[in-house]
Scaffold this motif. Structure first.
Motif, PDB file in Angstrom:
ATOM      1  N   THR A 136       0.907  -1.165   0.045  1.00 30.33           N
ATOM      2  CA  THR A 136      -0.021   0.152   0.149  1.00 30.33           C
ATOM      3  C   THR A 136       0.758   1.341  -0.093  1.00 30.33           C
ATOM      4  O   THR A 136       2.060   1.250   0.339  1.00 30.33           O
ATOM      5  CB  THR A 136      -0.888   0.070   1.248  1.00 30.33           C
ATOM      6  N   TYR A 137       0.266   2.349  -0.486  1.00 35.24           N
ATOM      7  CA  TYR A 137       1.167   3.649  -0.623  1.00 35.24           C
ATOM      8  C   TYR A 137       1.637   3.915   0.892  1.00 35.24           C
ATOM      9  O   TYR A 137       2.646   4.656   1.016  1.00 35.24           O
ATOM     10  CB  TYR A 137       0.424   4.661  -1.227  1.00 35.24           C
ATOM     11  N   ARG A 138       0.657   3.748   1.865  1.00 35.83           N
ATOM     12  CA  ARG A 138       0.904   4.206   2.959  1.00 35.83           C
ATOM     13  C   ARG A 138       2.328   3.636   3.858  1.00 35.83           C
ATOM     14  O   ARG A 138       3.340   3.953   4.597  1.00 35.83           O
ATOM     15  CB  ARG A 138      -0.158   4.074   4.314  1.00 35.83           C
ATOM     16  N   THR A 139       2.118   2.102   3.375  1.00 34.06           N
ATOM     17  CA  THR A 139       3.202   1.233   4.001  1.00 34.06           C
ATOM     18  C   THR A 139       4.503   1.496   3.226  1.00 34.06           C
ATOM     19  O   THR A 139       5.721   1.542   3.765  1.00 34.06           O
ATOM     20  CB  THR A 139       2.680  -0.171   3.986  1.00 34.06           C
ATOM     21  N   ALA A 140       4.399   1.885   2.060  1.00 33.01           N
ATOM     22  CA  ALA A 140       5.624   2.156   1.259  1.00 33.01           C
ATOM     23  C   ALA A 140       6.214   3.404   1.735  1.00 33.01           C
ATOM     24  O   ALA A 140       7.478   3.522   1.670  1.00 33.01           O
ATOM     25  CB  ALA A 140       5.291   2.220  -0.591  1.00 33.01           C
ATOM     26  N   ALA A 141       5.627   4.506   1.824  1.00 36.80           N
ATOM     27  CA  ALA A 141       6.110   5.638   2.301  1.00 36.80           C
ATOM     28  C   ALA A 141       6.928   5.467   3.912  1.00 36.80           C
ATOM     29  O   ALA A 141       7.689   5.977   4.142  1.00 36.80           O
ATOM     30  CB  ALA A 141       4.836   6.654   2.708  1.00 36.80           C
ATOM     31  N   GLU A 142       5.964   4.491   4.726  1.00 33.36           N
ATOM     32  CA  GLU A 142       6.709   4.249   6.052  1.00 33.36           C
ATOM     33  C   GLU A 142       8.076   3.521   5.602  1.00 33.36           C
ATOM     34  O   GLU A 142       9.122   3.610   6.571  1.00 33.36           O
ATOM     35  CB  GLU A 142       5.717   3.415   6.938  1.00 33.36           C
ATOM     36  N   MET A 143       8.030   2.632   4.949  1.00 27.74           N
ATOM     37  CA  MET A 143       9.205   1.764   4.642  1.00 27.74           C
ATOM     38  C   MET A 143      10.451   2.492   4.056  1.00 27.74           C
ATOM     39  O   MET A 143      11.220   2.460   4.567  1.00 27.74           O
ATOM     40  CB  MET A 143       8.943   0.581   3.416  1.00 27.74           C
ATOM     41  N   LEU A 144      10.257   3.422   3.353  1.00 27.63           N
ATOM     42  CA  LEU A 144      11.057   4.487   2.566  1.00 27.63           C
ATOM     43  C   LEU A 144      11.573   5.230   3.798  1.00 27.63           C
ATOM     44  O   LEU A 144      12.815   5.480   3.890  1.00 27.63           O
ATOM     45  CB  LEU A 144      10.751   5.281   1.657  1.00 27.63           C
ATOM     46  N   ALA A 145      11.004   5.834   4.443  1.00 27.35           N
ATOM     47  CA  ALA A 145      11.128   6.598   5.760  1.00 27.35           C
ATOM     48  C   ALA A 145      12.249   5.877   6.767  1.00 27.35           C
ATOM     49  O   ALA A 145      13.212   6.541   7.374  1.00 27.35           O
ATOM     50  CB  ALA A 145       9.878   7.131   6.446  1.00 27.35           C
ATOM     51  N   GLN A 146      11.851   4.587   6.922  1.00 27.86           N
ATOM     52  CA  GLN A 146      12.686   3.963   7.928  1.00 27.86           C
ATOM     53  C   GLN A 146      13.787   3.400   7.535  1.00 27.86           C
ATOM     54  O   GLN A 146      15.055   3.448   8.147  1.00 27.86           O
ATOM     55  CB  GLN A 146      11.793   2.569   8.204  1.00 27.86           C
TER      56      GLN A 146
END
Length: 195
Positions: A136-146
């Motif tokens: 999901t876009y939200r999960t992808a954003a969180e993974m990139l930030a992590q």
């Protein structure tokens, strides 16, 4: 113990230029495994610092190239410098690029070979699209930030928009016609086997 991470650049005439990127302080014993090696935060800061220094050096070399005026063929002079913000996989950077001015024609030109309206590197754009295609876009954003020191474009809506933009730029795959339609098209041309 303290480590100093330096970046050394060697120019065309073997001149060296070194820049301190980061100081890392760690205990000399291994009693606490949490202090072993670099932490994720330290690794992100190190990558962002190396990226910043390499881009700054590349921009300095790029600024030396001066174009000839299109109107009178005289060599441009540097008018001023402009900051261009650019998101990379290893953090947001500011590229300092010159603008040129011709004294004869009174014309102004932006930096040589810099693509206009670019806000992020192709590598970051591709990785964001790839992550967004897998989750999901939200999960992808969180993974990139992590995982990376990415500090721009981590909003899920931005990821969705850029994913569709990347998808539109992909080549359209050639689809093979189903075998039945090919055979039916050939059927009138084939002789019948009437016995």
């Amino acid at each position: 113990m303290v480590w100093i991470v330096k970046l050394v650049s060697i120019g065309a005439e073997d001149e060296e230029h070194s820049t301190e990127v980061m100081r890392i302080a760690k205990p000399g014993n291994l009693t606490d495994l949490a202090s072993l090696g670099l932490t994720l935060a330290e690794g992100k800061r190190l990558l962002a610092g190396v990226q910043r220094e390499i881009v700054a050096a590349q921009a300095r070399v790029h600024a030396v190239h001066r174009p000839a005026c299109r109107g009178c063929a005289a060599s441009y002079r540097i008018k001023d410098y402009r900051q261009h913000a650019l998101a990379t996989l290893f953090g947001q950077i500011a590229v300092r690029l010159p603008r040129f001015h011709c004294a004869r024609c009174a014309t102004t030109q932006a930096g040589v070979g810099w693509p206009p309206h670019v806000r992020l590197t192709p590598e970051l754009d591709r990785l964001r699209a790839q992550f967004s295609a897998l989750m999901t876009y939200r999960t992808a954003a969180e993974m990139l930030a992590q995982l990376f020191p990415v500090d721009a474009g981590t909003d899920p809506e931005t990821l969705r928009r850029h994913t569709f933009k990347v998808a539109e730029s992909l080549p359209v795959p050639v689809t093979a016609e189903p075998a039945a339609s090919v055979l039916s098209a050939l059927a009138p041309a084939m002789p019948s086997r009437a016995a």
